[in-house]
Design an enzyme around this catalytic site. Structure first.
Site, PDB file in Angstrom:
ATOM      1  N   LYS A 214      34.211  22.610  16.602  1.00 56.58           N
ATOM      2  CA  LYS A 214      32.795  22.255  16.694  1.00 56.58           C
ATOM      3  C   LYS A 214      32.365  22.228  18.160  1.00 56.58           C
ATOM      4  O   LYS A 214      31.364  22.803  18.541  1.00 56.58           O
ATOM      5  CB  LYS A 214      32.570  20.900  16.025  1.00 56.58           C
ATOM      6  CG  LYS A 214      31.145  20.440  16.061  1.00 56.58           C
ATOM      7  CD  LYS A 214      30.935  19.152  15.291  1.00 56.58           C
ATOM      8  CE  LYS A 214      29.531  18.632  15.562  1.00 56.58           C
ATOM      9  NZ  LYS A 214      29.256  17.355  14.923  1.00 56.58           N
ATOM     10  N   GLU A 220      43.703  20.400  22.353  1.00 59.00           N
ATOM     11  CA  GLU A 220      44.773  21.041  21.578  1.00 59.00           C
ATOM     12  C   GLU A 220      44.333  22.424  21.082  1.00 59.00           C
ATOM     13  O   GLU A 220      45.071  23.407  21.180  1.00 59.00           O
ATOM     14  CB  GLU A 220      45.125  20.185  20.348  1.00 59.00           C
ATOM     15  CG  GLU A 220      45.676  18.814  20.666  1.00 59.00           C
ATOM     16  CD  GLU A 220      44.582  17.739  20.673  1.00 59.00           C
ATOM     17  OE1 GLU A 220      43.468  18.026  21.156  1.00 59.00           O
ATOM     18  OE2 GLU A 220      44.855  16.624  20.209  1.00 59.00           O
ATOM     19  N   GLY A 274      32.300  16.773  12.085  1.00 54.90           N
ATOM     20  CA  GLY A 274      33.541  17.553  12.013  1.00 54.90           C
ATOM     21  C   GLY A 274      34.249  17.416  10.673  1.00 54.90           C
ATOM     22  O   GLY A 274      34.614  18.395  10.022  1.00 54.90           O
ATOM     23  N   ARG A 275      34.433  16.159  10.215  1.00 55.76           N
ATOM     24  CA  ARG A 275      35.182  15.949   8.967  1.00 55.76           C
ATOM     25  C   ARG A 275      34.363  16.276   7.733  1.00 55.76           C
ATOM     26  O   ARG A 275      34.871  16.246   6.618  1.00 55.76           O
ATOM     27  CB  ARG A 275      35.708  14.514   8.923  1.00 55.76           C
ATOM     28  CG  ARG A 275      34.651  13.456   9.102  1.00 55.76           C
ATOM     29  CD  ARG A 275      35.261  12.105   9.416  1.00 55.76           C
ATOM     30  NE  ARG A 275      34.254  11.102   9.747  1.00 55.76           N
ATOM     31  CZ  ARG A 275      33.775  10.893  10.964  1.00 55.76           C
ATOM     32  NH1 ARG A 275      34.193  11.624  11.975  1.00 55.76           N
ATOM     33  NH2 ARG A 275      32.876   9.953  11.181  1.00 55.76           N
ATOM     34  N   GLU A 361      38.445   8.066   9.419  1.00 51.57           N
ATOM     35  CA  GLU A 361      37.646   8.316  10.624  1.00 51.57           C
ATOM     36  C   GLU A 361      36.195   7.871  10.386  1.00 51.57           C
ATOM     37  O   GLU A 361      35.502   7.463  11.319  1.00 51.57           O
ATOM     38  CB  GLU A 361      37.704   9.803  11.018  1.00 51.57           C
ATOM     39  CG  GLU A 361      37.312  10.061  12.462  1.00 51.57           C
ATOM     40  CD  GLU A 361      37.643  11.469  12.941  1.00 51.57           C
ATOM     41  OE1 GLU A 361      38.700  11.679  13.557  1.00 51.57           O
ATOM     42  OE2 GLU A 361      36.822  12.378  12.713  1.00 51.57           O
ATOM     43  N   HIS A 392      58.500   9.305  -7.470  1.00 51.58           N
ATOM     44  CA  HIS A 392      59.900   9.189  -7.040  1.00 51.58           C
ATOM     45  C   HIS A 392      59.978   8.812  -5.575  1.00 51.58           C
ATOM     46  O   HIS A 392      61.015   9.015  -4.933  1.00 51.58           O
ATOM     47  CB  HIS A 392      60.623  10.509  -7.312  1.00 51.58           C
ATOM     48  CG  HIS A 392      60.653  10.857  -8.768  1.00 51.58           C
ATOM     49  ND1 HIS A 392      61.662  10.453  -9.612  1.00 51.58           N
ATOM     50  CD2 HIS A 392      59.752  11.512  -9.544  1.00 51.58           C
ATOM     51  CE1 HIS A 392      61.404  10.886 -10.839  1.00 51.58           C
ATOM     52  NE2 HIS A 392      60.235  11.524 -10.831  1.00 51.58           N
TER      53      HIS A 392
HETATM   54  O1  F6P Z   1      39.779  13.832  16.884  1.00 52.53           O
HETATM   55  C1  F6P Z   1      38.461  13.675  16.671  1.00 52.53           C
HETATM   56  C2  F6P Z   1      37.692  14.910  16.362  1.00 52.53           C
HETATM   57  O2  F6P Z   1      36.545  14.868  17.118  1.00 52.53           O
HETATM   58  C3  F6P Z   1      37.386  15.033  14.886  1.00 52.53           C
HETATM   59  O3  F6P Z   1      36.336  14.251  14.492  1.00 52.53           O
HETATM   60  C4  F6P Z   1      37.146  16.486  14.767  1.00 52.53           C
HETATM   61  O4  F6P Z   1      37.175  16.882  13.444  1.00 52.53           O
HETATM   62  C5  F6P Z   1      38.275  17.024  15.589  1.00 52.53           C
HETATM   63  O5  F6P Z   1      38.368  16.122  16.661  1.00 52.53           O
HETATM   64  C6  F6P Z   1      38.142  18.433  16.066  1.00 52.53           C
HETATM   65  O6  F6P Z   1      37.017  18.630  16.868  1.00 52.53           O
HETATM   66  P1  F6P Z   1      36.468  20.057  17.199  1.00 52.53           P
HETATM   67  O7  F6P Z   1      36.077  20.721  15.927  1.00 52.53           O
HETATM   68  O8  F6P Z   1      35.320  19.842  18.121  1.00 52.53           O
HETATM   69  O9  F6P Z   1      37.567  20.855  17.872  1.00 52.53           O
END
Ligand code: F6P
Length: 574
Positions: A214, A220, A274-275, A361, A392
């Site tokens: 987003k 990462e 995002g979620r 979240e 299990h």
């Molecule tokens: O870790 C928090 C967060 O902002 C989430 O809410 C979001 O889904 C995720 O990181 C990834 O963010 P982006 O889509 O901006 O890479």
């Protein structure tokens, strides 16, 4: 903690529900389940989905009080404001309009005075066209080969929702037929081991990378994106990016700076959390590449059907509202801090991980929407596994340990029916026998008298007794198709919003994830200075300084033993 004035605890309904807990504590589910009228009133159905909440520790009176609480917390008004495009995510000053992502083409959903549905469909049409071209071999890789493998890079909401839907679709016969010869893989963790897993068996010539972020700033994801760009260009050359990398983002400026042509970018909007973004290009693009656009459109239609229901159905038969109120009852009044998500379908194995982010979240907050510290807990600790595997594993605790309200999700028609001649039931029936049995085992339990009557020795009676009276609810879906997967997703999205609306919090921001991110940046900086300038680690407490030094020196020693250098470029690369 001070109380949020004008908040939930000040409502008459809250006080009444608090005193009602005493009455409920005197009742056992085995008796409540004997009351047919009560049970009938706790079974609801909408568009093929049945909800049975008769195994909740609640009476019809409880629900009347919960509806009153919903009224006092202005739930209807809050739902209307969400659909109406008000900036209900006040800390980020944004509307919350994921419902617009699956609205029919002719719908009108206004956001800041503008109907957003046409631009949603513009991107949907662009994705349909692009995915068709890739799937039909009109869009080829740099060496002229068809792109049969897709790697979607993203994390959190840019990963978990699409992974859940992909996993649920992959064994559905219609989807599987259209995915033949194609692979969809996800790269989420910045751990290079994840890249090693993902890249195993892939060829640059036939791989399309979709960067999903987003913000297009998530550390990462961007490191993984650069890793994949290096992987592509080291074999195919820099020009290959144009054919092998596309992006999904709200930040088209950064997409361009990364080196991706805006023509190969698929937009979404700040009003999609995002979620809550799996119905945007975040999920639609990778899924359409894998299963064809028509299947994804069906998934959107399923979600849209629940949106309409959520918006207009009276609370007494509104599935997301009922589910949200049940959760509030269990958390805030019965004091259950967790919720188990137990789908009896292996295809739903990624459902609980998605709900973990969606719910925790959204509702894991410590202050009310106006910033006042909350005098009550919000959110649940969500976890789960598909049945029967979970049975299990952790069900022991659920049956005889702590009280964990359970969500059982069952499917009438399996995606992969199988019957072996001579067996009493089909394989799917065997699975579903457990779906029915577990809910009753939790509700009824087993008494010492019953055990003694069975001849169980006295010494074992306490160990083999089950108190019962453990709440659960059951959702029964007719099948698991793109449409019902969309319905299931939207039911939980709205349920979680209902919980937040009742608790009076902002379910659409996530400030709690920021602190760790900025501290990681500080560590990164110190690591780099230690390695490149030999600068002493500073600015941390004793514990962090000691462990960080141990890590840096340990790694340097390992690499100097192998390469005879210390510290070196090698360390930075590894
Ligand atoms: O870790 C928090 C967060 O902002 C989430 O809410 C979001 O889904 C995720 O990181 C990834 O963010 P982006 O889509 O901006 O890479």
């Amino acid at each position: 903690m001070s109380s949020a004035r004008g908040g939930i605890v000040d409502t008459k309904a809250w006080q009444e529900l608090k005193s009602h807990v005493g009455e409920i504590s005197k009742l056992h589910l085995k008796d409540l389940l004997g009351d047919k009228a009560r049970c009938e009133s706790m079974m609801k159905e909408y568009d093929g989905i049945a909800l049975d909440f008769s195994r909740q520790r609640a009476t019809q009176d409880t629900f009347q009080k919960l509806f009153q609480l919903a009224k006092e917390m202005k739930l209807k008004d809050k739902i209307d404001r969400m659909f109406g495009g008000d900036h209900i995510n006040s800390t980020e000053d944004r509307p919350v309009l994921h419902v617009a992502l699956r609205a029919p083409r002719e719908a009108l959903i206004a956001c800041d005075g503008k109907n957003v549905v046409p631009e949603v469909w513009e991107v949907l049409d662009k994705m349909k066209d692009f995915s068709n071209r890739v799937r039909e071999g009109q869009w080829l890789g740099a060496t002229g080969k068809p792109l049969t493998d897709v790697v979607a890079i993203g994390i959190g909401g840019s990963f978990l929702g699409p992974l859940f839907v992909h996993t649920a679709m992959q064994t559905e016969p219609g989807c599987a037929r259209l995915a033949k010869g194609r692979r969809l893989l996800f790269l989420s963790n910045v751990d290079p081991i994840d890249a090693a897993f993902t890249l195993k068996g892939l060829s640059q010539e036939t791989t399309l990378v979709v960067i999903v972020s987003k913000t297009f700033t998530t550390v990462e994801t961007m490191l993984n994106a650069r890793t994949m760009r290096t992987w592509i260009t080291s074999t195919l050359g820099p020009a290959a990016v144009a054919k092998h990398m596309v992006a999904v983002s709200t930040n088209l400026k950064l997409v361009k700076e990364f080196g991706i042509d805006p023509a190969n970018a698929f937009a979404f909007w700040d009003w999609v959390g995002g979620r809550y973004s799996v119905c945007s290009a975040v999920g639609v693009l990778p899924l359409a590449l894998q299963y064809g656009f028509a299947n994804v459109n069906e998934f959107l239609e399923g979600a849209s059907s629940i949106d309409s229901h959520f918006r207009v159905a009276p609370f007494e038969r509104n599935l997301p509202v009922l589910l949200g109120l049940i959760s509030v009852w269990n958390v805030s009044f019965l004091g259950c801090p967790a919720r188990a998500i137990l789908p009896y379908s292996q295809a739903l194995q990624k459902f609980a991980p998605h709900i973990q982010q969606l719910s925790m979240e959204s509702n894991g907050k410590g202050v009310s929407i106006d910033g006042t510290p909350l005098p009550y807990d919000t959110g649940e600790i969500d976890f789960g596994e598909p049945g029967t595997n979970g049975q299990h594993s952790f069900y022991q605790l659920i049956h005889q340990g702590r009280i964990i309200p359970c969500d059982f999700v069952g499917i009438i028609k399996s995606q992969q029916p199988m019957y072996l001649s001579g067996e009493p039931v089909s394989n799917h029936d065997e699975l579903m026998c457990n779906f029915f049995a577990q809910a009753d085992a939790l509700a009824y339990g087993k008494t010492p008298d019953e055990l003694r009557a069975e001849g169980v020795p006295d010494s074992l009676v306490p160990h083999k007794s089950f108190t019962g009276n453990r709440p659960s609810l059951s959702l029964l879906l007719p099948n698991l198709t793109p449409y019902t997967i969309g319905q299931l997703l939207a039911i939980y999205e709205h349920r979680i919003a209902v919980q937040g609306f009742i608790w009076g919090i902002n379910s659409f921001d996530q400030w709690g994830v920021e602190l760790g991110k900025s501290l990681a940046g500080k560590v990164r900086n110190q690591m780099h200075l230690w390695r490149t300038k030999g600068k002493v680690v500073e600015g941390f407490n004793y514990s962090t300084t000691t462990l960080l030094n141990r890590y840096l020196k340990g790694k340097a020693q390992i690499y100097s033993a192998s390469y005879g250098v210390f510290p070196s470029e090698v360390i930075r690369k590894n």
